[in-house]
Write a protein that holds these residues in place. Sequence first.
Motif, PDB file in Angstrom:
ATOM      1  N   LYS A 246      46.144  36.961  82.017  1.00 14.53           N
ATOM      2  CA  LYS A 246      45.610  37.836  82.329  1.00 14.53           C
ATOM      3  C   LYS A 246      46.955  39.332  83.392  1.00 14.53           C
ATOM      4  CE  LYS A 246      44.128  34.556  85.770  1.00 14.53           C
ATOM      5  NZ  LYS A 246      43.690  33.940  86.748  1.00 14.53           N
ATOM      6  N   LYS A 247      47.498  39.499  82.688  1.00 11.28           N
ATOM      7  CA  LYS A 247      48.518  40.662  82.723  1.00 11.28           C
ATOM      8  C   LYS A 247      47.420  41.657  81.699  1.00 11.28           C
ATOM      9  CE  LYS A 247      51.229  40.726  78.004  1.00 11.28           C
ATOM     10  NZ  LYS A 247      52.869  40.915  77.767  1.00 11.28           N
ATOM     11  N   TYR A 248      46.362  41.943  81.336  1.00 14.80           N
ATOM     12  CA  TYR A 248      45.571  42.532  80.444  1.00 14.80           C
ATOM     13  C   TYR A 248      44.007  42.351  81.479  1.00 14.80           C
ATOM     14  CZ  TYR A 248      48.546  42.279  76.194  1.00 14.80           C
ATOM     15  OH  TYR A 248      49.731  41.616  76.202  1.00 14.80           O
ATOM     16  N   ARG A 249      44.225  42.094  82.417  1.00 15.81           N
ATOM     17  CA  ARG A 249      43.410  41.688  83.374  1.00 15.81           C
ATOM     18  C   ARG A 249      42.651  43.272  83.003  1.00 15.81           C
ATOM     19  NH1 ARG A 249      42.833  38.239  88.307  1.00 15.81           N
ATOM     20  NH2 ARG A 249      44.308  38.033  88.114  1.00 15.81           N
ATOM     21  N   THR A 250      42.902  44.086  84.300  1.00 16.44           N
ATOM     22  CA  THR A 250      42.429  45.831  84.132  1.00 16.44           C
ATOM     23  C   THR A 250      41.736  45.676  82.833  1.00 16.44           C
ATOM     24  OG1 THR A 250      44.070  45.942  86.010  1.00 16.44           O
ATOM     25  CG2 THR A 250      42.725  47.802  84.988  1.00 16.44           C
ATOM     26  N   LEU A 251      42.471  46.123  81.627  1.00 17.57           N
ATOM     27  CA  LEU A 251      41.632  46.117  80.253  1.00 17.57           C
ATOM     28  C   LEU A 251      40.318  45.085  80.053  1.00 17.57           C
ATOM     29  CD1 LEU A 251      44.719  46.807  78.042  1.00 17.57           C
ATOM     30  CD2 LEU A 251      42.459  48.722  78.092  1.00 17.57           C
ATOM     31  N   PHE A 252      40.726  44.125  80.090  1.00 14.11           N
ATOM     32  CA  PHE A 252      39.437  43.323  79.787  1.00 14.11           C
ATOM     33  C   PHE A 252      38.499  43.275  80.678  1.00 14.11           C
ATOM     34  CE2 PHE A 252      42.555  39.819  77.887  1.00 14.11           C
ATOM     35  CZ  PHE A 252      41.445  39.940  76.323  1.00 14.11           C
ATOM     36  N   LYS A 253      38.665  43.514  82.667  1.00 14.39           N
ATOM     37  CA  LYS A 253      37.900  44.310  83.086  1.00 14.39           C
ATOM     38  C   LYS A 253      36.468  45.248  82.652  1.00 14.39           C
ATOM     39  CE  LYS A 253      39.025  42.220  87.828  1.00 14.39           C
ATOM     40  NZ  LYS A 253      39.515  42.531  88.773  1.00 14.39           N
ATOM     41  N   GLU A 254      37.290  46.599  82.129  1.00 15.66           N
ATOM     42  CA  GLU A 254      36.786  47.273  81.864  1.00 15.66           C
ATOM     43  C   GLU A 254      36.129  47.609  80.440  1.00 15.66           C
ATOM     44  OE1 GLU A 254      39.912  50.795  81.295  1.00 15.66           O
ATOM     45  OE2 GLU A 254      40.641  50.548  83.011  1.00 15.66           O
ATOM     46  N   ILE A 255      36.630  47.228  79.635  1.00 10.87           N
ATOM     47  CA  ILE A 255      35.270  46.861  78.303  1.00 10.87           C
ATOM     48  C   ILE A 255      34.582  44.971  78.682  1.00 10.87           C
ATOM     49  CG2 ILE A 255      37.676  47.312  76.674  1.00 10.87           C
ATOM     50  CD1 ILE A 255      38.110  43.769  76.727  1.00 10.87           C
ATOM     51  N   SER A 256      35.170  44.461  79.775  1.00 11.55           N
ATOM     52  CA  SER A 256      33.230  43.702  79.929  1.00 11.55           C
ATOM     53  C   SER A 256      32.692  44.063  80.706  1.00 11.55           C
ATOM     54  CB  SER A 256      34.144  42.124  80.377  1.00 11.55           C
ATOM     55  OG  SER A 256      34.134  43.173  82.024  1.00 11.55           O
ATOM     56  N   GLN A 257      32.645  45.385  81.089  1.00 10.62           N
ATOM     57  CA  GLN A 257      31.142  46.534  81.144  1.00 10.62           C
ATOM     58  C   GLN A 257      30.474  47.483  80.439  1.00 10.62           C
ATOM     59  OE1 GLN A 257      30.487  46.197  84.478  1.00 10.62           O
ATOM     60  NE2 GLN A 257      32.385  44.300  84.313  1.00 10.62           N
ATOM     61  N   GLN A 258      30.987  47.185  79.071  1.00  8.45           N
ATOM     62  CA  GLN A 258      30.562  47.708  77.686  1.00  8.45           C
ATOM     63  C   GLN A 258      29.732  46.898  76.874  1.00  8.45           C
ATOM     64  OE1 GLN A 258      34.235  49.482  76.004  1.00  8.45           O
ATOM     65  NE2 GLN A 258      35.450  49.939  78.197  1.00  8.45           N
ATOM     66  N   GLN A 259      28.606  48.035  75.952  1.00 11.20           N
ATOM     67  CA  GLN A 259      28.422  47.083  75.284  1.00 11.20           C
ATOM     68  C   GLN A 259      28.984  46.747  74.149  1.00 11.20           C
ATOM     69  OE1 GLN A 259      24.484  46.664  75.159  1.00 11.20           O
ATOM     70  NE2 GLN A 259      25.909  46.918  77.803  1.00 11.20           N
ATOM     71  N   PRO A 260      28.509  45.791  73.588  1.00 14.86           N
ATOM     72  CA  PRO A 260      29.061  45.232  72.094  1.00 14.86           C
ATOM     73  C   PRO A 260      29.632  46.409  70.841  1.00 14.86           C
ATOM     74  CG  PRO A 260      27.884  43.351  72.652  1.00 14.86           C
ATOM     75  CD  PRO A 260      27.484  44.914  73.369  1.00 14.86           C
ATOM     76  N   ASN A 261      31.056  46.312  69.862  1.00 12.43           N
ATOM     77  CA  ASN A 261      31.368  47.034  69.415  1.00 12.43           C
ATOM     78  C   ASN A 261      31.486  45.969  67.930  1.00 12.43           C
ATOM     79  OD1 ASN A 261      33.373  46.919  70.119  1.00 12.43           O
ATOM     80  ND2 ASN A 261      34.397  48.729  70.769  1.00 12.43           N
ATOM     81  N   PHE A 262      31.664  45.425  68.328  1.00 18.30           N
ATOM     82  CA  PHE A 262      31.939  44.416  66.926  1.00 18.30           C
ATOM     83  C   PHE A 262      31.338  43.743  66.979  1.00 18.30           C
ATOM     84  CE2 PHE A 262      35.620  41.398  66.338  1.00 18.30           C
ATOM     85  CZ  PHE A 262      35.428  41.581  64.599  1.00 18.30           C
ATOM     86  N   ALA A 263      31.386  42.634  65.731  1.00 15.80           N
ATOM     87  CA  ALA A 263      30.853  41.466  65.396  1.00 15.80           C
ATOM     88  C   ALA A 263      29.380  40.687  66.344  1.00 15.80           C
ATOM     89  CB  ALA A 263      31.588  40.101  65.569  1.00 15.80           C
TER      90      ALA A 263
END
Length: 157
Positions: free
Chosen positions: A47-64
Amino acid sequence: MIKTYFSSFLLVLFSLSVHAKTPTYQDYPAFTHTGKNHPLKLKNKKKKYRTLFKEISQQQPNFAGQYVMHIFGCGGGCSSALAYNAKTGQSFILGQTFGDCYHKAKGYTANDIVFDLKSRLVVATGTRDGNQAHCETVYYVVNQDHFKEIASKKIYQ
């Protein structure tokens, strides 16, 4: 006689470990997720990375094929990574940080974490123990929303 066979066995075993194949992106292919991103799932310790995770969850896959990977700085000359699984919504963090390396005789090596859309392999370079003279390349494979170390190679120490 048994001693000779045992010595031969150890020699072969040692030779195999010294000449082990370096993992490549092609060794760990990934399947591509083409659907919508699943809602983000966060566990307490992430949860300390909540903001970063929220941002990347809106992006298209870039890995695997189904993950969004984000490399972030953790201080001067230090990096780590976090990933979001667009197919399941799960989130996870690379459990180690990688710092820049420096060796009087070998020079400077910047830390780096590299990945590919079509592969589950992650290649990280740097020092994991904080000693700039201990530089290595570490290979991870993502399996079931976890980074699993599969190999490492000393660059210098």
